[in-house]
Design an enzyme around this catalytic site. Structure first.
Site, PDB file in Angstrom:
ATOM      1  CG  ASN A 144      -2.131  -0.974   0.894  1.00 47.66           C
ATOM      2  OD1 ASN A 144      -2.894  -0.793  -0.059  1.00 47.66           O
ATOM      3  ND2 ASN A 144      -2.220  -2.021   1.690  1.00 47.66           N
TER       4      ASN A 144
ATOM      5  CB  THR B  15      -0.307  -5.050   7.261  1.00 45.55           C
ATOM      6  OG1 THR B  15       0.870  -4.261   7.051  1.00 45.55           O
ATOM      7  CG2 THR B  15      -0.421  -5.455   8.708  1.00 45.55           C
ATOM      8  N   PRO B  16      -2.070  -7.963   6.262  1.00 42.29           N
ATOM      9  CG  PRO B  16      -2.189 -10.176   7.008  1.00 42.29           C
ATOM     10  CD  PRO B  16      -1.230  -9.076   6.719  1.00 42.29           C
ATOM     11  NE  ARG B  17      -5.354  -2.478   5.233  1.00 42.00           N
ATOM     12  CZ  ARG B  17      -6.038  -1.945   4.231  1.00 42.00           C
ATOM     13  NH1 ARG B  17      -7.205  -1.360   4.451  1.00 42.00           N
ATOM     14  NH2 ARG B  17      -5.548  -1.989   3.005  1.00 42.00           N
TER      15      ARG B  17
ATOM     16  CG  ASP C 198       0.919  -2.070  12.204  1.00 38.54           C
ATOM     17  OD1 ASP C 198       1.737  -1.682  13.081  1.00 38.54           O
ATOM     18  OD2 ASP C 198       0.161  -1.310  11.592  1.00 38.54           O
TER      19      ASP C 198
ATOM     20  CD  GLU D 159      11.346   2.997   9.715  1.00 39.35           C
ATOM     21  OE1 GLU D 159      10.714   2.065  10.259  1.00 39.35           O
ATOM     22  OE2 GLU D 159      10.908   3.629   8.740  1.00 39.35           O
TER      23      GLU D 159
ATOM     24  CG  ASP E  65       6.412   2.809   1.894  1.00 42.47           C
ATOM     25  OD1 ASP E  65       5.595   1.889   1.949  1.00 42.47           O
ATOM     26  OD2 ASP E  65       7.175   3.103   2.849  1.00 42.47           O
TER      27      ASP E  65
HETATM   28  C1  LIG Z   1       8.466   4.603   6.061  1.00 41.43           C
HETATM   29  N1  LIG Z   1       8.955   3.523   6.838  1.00 41.43           N
HETATM   30  C2  LIG Z   1       8.184   2.481   7.295  1.00 41.43           C
HETATM   31  N2  LIG Z   1       8.477   1.994   8.526  1.00 41.43           N
HETATM   32  C3  LIG Z   1       7.719   1.025   9.080  1.00 41.43           C
HETATM   33  N3  LIG Z   1       6.645   0.498   8.474  1.00 41.43           N
HETATM   34  C4  LIG Z   1       6.326   0.943   7.263  1.00 41.43           C
HETATM   35  C5  LIG Z   1       7.079   1.933   6.600  1.00 41.43           C
HETATM   36  N4  LIG Z   1       6.536   2.134   5.391  1.00 41.43           N
HETATM   37  C6  LIG Z   1       5.451   1.313   5.315  1.00 41.43           C
HETATM   38  N5  LIG Z   1       5.309   0.608   6.449  1.00 41.43           N
HETATM   39  C7  LIG Z   1       4.248  -0.367   6.813  1.00 41.43           C
HETATM   40  O1  LIG Z   1       3.547  -0.724   5.640  1.00 41.43           O
HETATM   41  C8  LIG Z   1       2.166  -0.372   5.754  1.00 41.43           C
HETATM   42  C9  LIG Z   1       1.608   0.030   4.397  1.00 41.43           C
HETATM   43  O2  LIG Z   1       1.601  -1.080   3.526  1.00 41.43           O
HETATM   44  P1  LIG Z   1       0.618  -2.338   3.687  1.00 41.43           P
HETATM   45  O3  LIG Z   1      -0.733  -1.830   4.094  1.00 41.43           O
HETATM   46  O4  LIG Z   1       1.215  -3.240   4.714  1.00 41.43           O
HETATM   47  O5  LIG Z   1       0.589  -2.948   2.312  1.00 41.43           O
HETATM   48  C10 LIG Z   1       2.152   0.738   6.782  1.00 41.43           C
HETATM   49  O6  LIG Z   1       0.888   0.872   7.393  1.00 41.43           O
HETATM   50  C11 LIG Z   1       3.241   0.277   7.759  1.00 41.43           C
HETATM   51  O7  LIG Z   1       2.745  -0.700   8.640  1.00 41.43           O
HETATM   52 ZN   LIG Z   2       9.631  -0.533   5.216  1.00 37.16          ZN
END
Ligand SMILES: CNc1ncnc2c1ncn2[C@@H]1O[C@H](COP(=O)(O)O)[C@@H](O)[C@H]1O
Ligand SMILES: [Zn+2]
Length: 353
Positions: free
Chosen positions: A23, A102-104, A143, A206, A289
């Site tokens: 996402n 993350t499965p929702r 998560d 991080e 991302d």
């Molecule tokens: C920027 N640094 C980061 N640090 C930590 N977690 C991150 C992230 N970037 C993304 N996510 C994780 O990925 C989710 C979105 O994708 P999905 O819904 O899972 O596909 C975010 O809600 C977070 O849990």
């Molecule tokens: Zn990441």
């Protein structure tokens, strides 16, 4: 989108992407389609991506994911998003991709965690049957916000899919807002995952305040580390942490634009890539991302090359060495070997800069 800014060398370079949140990877054009499906949400483009030269706090980045999650809440949405993301990575020259998500559960649309994962797998299979030139695998994400119980439940789901997905589900990701929750609460679930053969990629350090947690989780040990920004003593970490990472030879997934736009790293030239790369430690360039941070993998390689003065040969080696860090088993005929052949067969011009 960025075609005109990225040199064709980086675009054509065969690449491996190991750290991509589904996402967070949604492109502008897919967001547009989602917005037109859900006009009542009143979501504008500026709310889903961080443009060129813009920065946000990490906290604000996590608000962006909440907005995207509102737009992606049905099986139909997930199928479209996953299919588009896979095709975009393929168009960027990515030959092997490990997607994570993350499965929702969304009660109002009937989405369950199981159907969430099934839909991502469906998208992967659909792209394959259409002949999209990319090998895609999936990591189920935990998560950290959701605590012990959900982590256990996610491990169980991931294990079931690992056993039933023909090798498409390979492991687990631990992600989410690093300022929320503590790794010690998730340790039993992660240990269980490891014992049943799931590969582990964990976001570690991080933010600066996680040294104790990282020390604990490194003893698992994980199979790869996401970011690891503050592990190195030059970044405020410690030699003890570096020693653990080196001893277990745990590859790092490094995401330059993500860290600078999310303001955990002040400047590109300060990025911890330089410390690990100089040590010869396995370091893999990734996007994190690509949608939220308005980037793609070609651009990240070009950025690493221009910031750290890497020759084309060095960039090629960097990309090629990522194959050693993939989670797919090297059976000679699946991903790893195929990718080696693809790299060998590709005629990337190495001359010039
Ligand atoms: C920027 N640094 C980061 N640090 C930590 N977690 C991150 C992230 N970037 C993304 N996510 C994780 O990925 C989710 C979105 O994708 P999905 O819904 O899972 O596909 C975010 O809600 C977070 O849990
Ligand atoms: Zn990441």
């Amino acid at each position: 989108m960025m075609d005109n800014e990225v040199d064709v060398f980086y675009r054509e370079l065969p690449k491996v992407e190991l750290h991509a949140h589904l996402n967070g990877s949604v492109s502008c054009s897919t967001i547009e389609k989602l917005i037109s499906r859900k006009p009542h949400l009143n979501i504008g483009h500026g709310m889903t991506a961080i443009g060129k030269g813009q920065r946000r706090t990490l906290d604000e980045c996590f608000q962006v994911f909440k907005v995207i999650h509102q737009l992606v809440d049905t099986e139909e949405d997930i199928l479209m998003v996953a299919t588009d993301v896979i095709k975009e990575f393929a168009a960027d020259g990515v030959k092997y991709l490990e997607l994570r998500s993350t499965p929702r559960e969304e009660k109002h649309t009937g989405l369950t965690k199981k159907s969430y994962i099934e839909t991502v797998i469906k998208a992967i299979k659909q792209c394959k049957s259409e002949g999209v030139d990319i090998d895609v695998r999936f990591l189920v994400a935990i998560d950290r916000r959701n605590g012990t119980e959900v982590a256990m439940e996610t491990v169980k789901l991931a294990e079931d899919f690992m056993l039933s997905s023909d090798g498409l589900v390979l492991g687990l990701d631990l992600s989410g807002d690093p300022t929320v929750g503590h790794g010690k609460d998730l340790l039993p679930a992660l240990q269980k995952a490891k014992n049943c053969g799931l590969k582990l990629s964990l976001h570690l350090s991080e933010v600066p305040s996680q040294l104790e947690e990282s020390d604990l989780l490194l003893d698992l040990p994980p199979d790869r580390i996401g970011h690891g920004t503050f592990l190195h003593p030059a970044m405020g970490g410690s030699q003890g942490l570096v020693d653990k990472v080196v001893k277990h030879n745990i590859p790092l997934e490094l995401c330059l634009t993500s860290n600078v736009k999310g303001q955990t790293v002040a400047r590109y030239s300060d990025h911890h890539f330089k410390h690990w790369y100089q040590m010869g430690h396995p370091s893999v360039i990734c996007t994190d991302d690509k949608g939220v941070f308005s980037t793609d993998l070609s651009q990240e390689y070009q950025l690493a090359a221009s910031t750290f003065d890497l020759s084309r040969e060095a960039v090629w080696k960097l990309s090629h060495d990522a194959i050693d860090c993939i989670f797919a088993p090297d059976t000679g005929e699946t991903a790893a070997q195929t990718e080696v052949d693809l790299f060998k067969a590709s005629s990337v011009p190495l001359q010039g800069n």
